[in-house]
Design an enzyme around this catalytic site. Sequence first.
Site, PDB file in Angstrom:
ATOM      1  N   ASP A 146     -70.814 -28.622 -53.836  1.00  0.00           N
ATOM      2  CA  ASP A 146     -69.880 -28.893 -54.922  1.00  0.00           C
ATOM      3  C   ASP A 146     -70.466 -29.887 -55.917  1.00  0.00           C
ATOM      4  O   ASP A 146     -70.325 -29.726 -57.133  1.00  0.00           O
ATOM      5  CB  ASP A 146     -68.564 -29.417 -54.346  1.00  0.00           C
ATOM      6  CG  ASP A 146     -67.480 -29.561 -55.404  1.00  0.00           C
ATOM      7  OD1 ASP A 146     -67.372 -28.672 -56.274  1.00  0.00           O
ATOM      8  OD2 ASP A 146     -66.738 -30.552 -55.359  1.00  0.00           O
ATOM      9  N   ASN A 168     -70.508 -19.130 -48.260  1.00  0.00           N
ATOM     10  CA  ASN A 168     -70.856 -18.328 -47.091  1.00  0.00           C
ATOM     11  C   ASN A 168     -71.922 -19.081 -46.305  1.00  0.00           C
ATOM     12  O   ASN A 168     -73.039 -19.268 -46.789  1.00  0.00           O
ATOM     13  CB  ASN A 168     -71.383 -16.952 -47.509  1.00  0.00           C
ATOM     14  CG  ASN A 168     -70.306 -16.079 -48.118  1.00  0.00           C
ATOM     15  OD1 ASN A 168     -69.173 -16.069 -47.658  1.00  0.00           O
ATOM     16  ND2 ASN A 168     -70.651 -15.356 -49.177  1.00  0.00           N
ATOM     17  N   LYS A 170     -74.609 -19.232 -43.591  1.00  0.00           N
ATOM     18  CA  LYS A 170     -75.484 -18.288 -42.897  1.00  0.00           C
ATOM     19  C   LYS A 170     -76.048 -18.863 -41.600  1.00  0.00           C
ATOM     20  O   LYS A 170     -76.052 -18.199 -40.566  1.00  0.00           O
ATOM     21  CB  LYS A 170     -76.641 -17.889 -43.822  1.00  0.00           C
ATOM     22  CG  LYS A 170     -76.223 -17.315 -45.163  1.00  0.00           C
ATOM     23  CD  LYS A 170     -75.594 -15.945 -45.010  1.00  0.00           C
ATOM     24  CE  LYS A 170     -75.329 -15.318 -46.377  1.00  0.00           C
ATOM     25  NZ  LYS A 170     -74.747 -13.954 -46.262  1.00  0.00           N
ATOM     26  N   ARG A 191     -63.346 -21.872 -71.623  1.00  0.00           N
ATOM     27  CA  ARG A 191     -63.445 -23.127 -70.884  1.00  0.00           C
ATOM     28  C   ARG A 191     -63.899 -22.921 -69.444  1.00  0.00           C
ATOM     29  O   ARG A 191     -64.001 -23.875 -68.677  1.00  0.00           O
ATOM     30  CB  ARG A 191     -62.086 -23.847 -70.884  1.00  0.00           C
ATOM     31  CG  ARG A 191     -61.613 -24.296 -72.263  1.00  0.00           C
ATOM     32  CD  ARG A 191     -60.171 -24.740 -72.245  1.00  0.00           C
ATOM     33  NE  ARG A 191     -59.950 -25.756 -71.210  1.00  0.00           N
ATOM     34  CZ  ARG A 191     -58.877 -25.791 -70.430  1.00  0.00           C
ATOM     35  NH1 ARG A 191     -57.944 -24.853 -70.517  1.00  0.00           N
ATOM     36  NH2 ARG A 191     -58.738 -26.748 -69.516  1.00  0.00           N
ATOM     37  N   LYS A 192     -64.168 -21.685 -69.047  1.00  0.00           N
ATOM     38  CA  LYS A 192     -64.561 -21.366 -67.680  1.00  0.00           C
ATOM     39  C   LYS A 192     -66.081 -21.320 -67.545  1.00  0.00           C
ATOM     40  O   LYS A 192     -66.762 -20.629 -68.307  1.00  0.00           O
ATOM     41  CB  LYS A 192     -63.969 -20.030 -67.247  1.00  0.00           C
ATOM     42  CG  LYS A 192     -62.451 -19.996 -67.215  1.00  0.00           C
ATOM     43  CD  LYS A 192     -61.942 -18.630 -66.776  1.00  0.00           C
ATOM     44  CE  LYS A 192     -60.434 -18.585 -66.706  1.00  0.00           C
ATOM     45  NZ  LYS A 192     -59.936 -17.244 -66.282  1.00  0.00           N
TER      46      LYS A 192
END
Length: 225
Positions: A146, A168, A170, A191-192
């Site tokens: 993050d 994910n 692994k 804005r994304k």
Amino acid sequence: MLRSCAARLRTLGALCLPPVGRRLPGSEPRPELRSFSSEEVILKDCSVPNPSWNKDLRLLFDQFMKKCEDGSWKRLPSYKHPKLMKEEQMSQAQLFTRSFDDGLGFEYVMFYNDIEKRMVCLFQGGPYLEGPPGFIHGGAIATMIDATVGMCAMMAGGIVMTANLNINYKRPIPLCSVVMINSQLDKVEGRKFFVSCNVQSVDEKTLYSEATSLFIKLNPAKSLT
């Protein structure tokens, strides 16, 4: 694994404060931060090598610093206290990933390529991040993912916050080992900001995790509360 990790930590010794007026290596003056005695407060840049960094992390650091010489990449400094909190209740606030002593938690440095919109984080997880015996906790890995994809979006678009993060897992990451978190900005829609990343071993032969994320650019003039 844990014994070798502990052995490296014992080599750190006691942390000493520098004499008044002298800076710690890798630190920068921050004139806006003052003590009660009005003396200049020096903040230590945590993204430079310290005695807890193992050989792999130091080698990768040197390799990326070479890439910075032509200006294509740049190292991002990192501090425990990224900015002065004026509110009294926030006076003890500090960056979560920098809240451990050297070598015990998150040891990392980030490099950014503005042309390619790529962020690479070199990460070494210390013994305080243990989940399953001998391996890094999945939450600690998510934290660093993050932080990396978020910084990638922030460098490209300004102030952003996480709207969605899909990971994910692994393979588990051995405690005290070094991994590379490679992230890139995939697309922007208003804005994304959409960012993806993978977590790999130093030799790039082992894939530990993959992730996709969505960040929303904020209006700094508007309150979040």
